[in-house]
Design a protein around this motif. Structure first.
Motif: not given
Length: 162
Positions: A80, A106-107, A113-114, A103, A116, A109-111
């Motif tokens: 990531p 990206l917001p 999520s990736t 990347e 995680d 939250a999206a980062l």
């Protein structure tokens, strides 16, 4: 892709031969893989590297036009963004490849999520390795084995949580 100062023209180096390019294991100067060492980094590289005996083999990951820069990833490219950025630090640069720029926009939250998903994936692989180690070569070894049962239970919990 624009040419970058110091980029290696593999087509010129290899007389226009289409890939895969084989880079000898030892340059006459004593430096290993000198041509490959001159490739720039990208998190979406044009080549995939592998080794065959003492030779480094570079294969095109996608079509590469004549005269285009050829790059390789200096580390595992599926990491990531936050881990790729950390991996660039010892090389003294911050990656600005199209993937990192996309990347990075990206917001948060999206980062998160990736990151995680990566952590969960690594945990699953570790749990699967523990199951395999407990099996010691055969699935029958798992039955009735405390270590095997514990490894299987851990893997099942991770899968259910994912």
């Amino acid at each position: 892709a624009p040419k970058v100062a110091g980029a290696v023209d593999l087509e010129r180096l290899h007389g226009g031969v289409a890939g895969p390019f084989v880079v000898s294991g030892q340059h006459p100067s004593g430096r290993a893989f000198l041509e490959h060492a001159m490739l720039n980094h990208s998190c979406c590289p044009e080549v995939v590297r592998s080794f065959a005996g003492g030779e480094l083999v570079l294969r095109a990951a996608r079509p590469v036009t004549s005269g285009a820069e050829v790059s390789d990833s200096y580390f595992y490219p599926l990491l990531p963004l936050h881990l790729r950025a950390k991996a660039c630090q010892p090389y003294g640069f911050s990656c600005q490849c199209p993937r990192c720029l996309a990347e990075g926009s990206l917001p948060p939250a999206a980062l998160a999520s990736t990151a995680d998903a990566w952590t969960r994936g690594v945990s699953l692989l570790g749990a699967a390795a523990r199951v395999r180690a407990a099996a010691r070569g055969g699935p029958e070894a798992l039955r009735g084995s405390a270590a095997g049962e514990e490894a299987l239970d851990g893997l099942e919990r991770l899968v259910e949580d994912t």
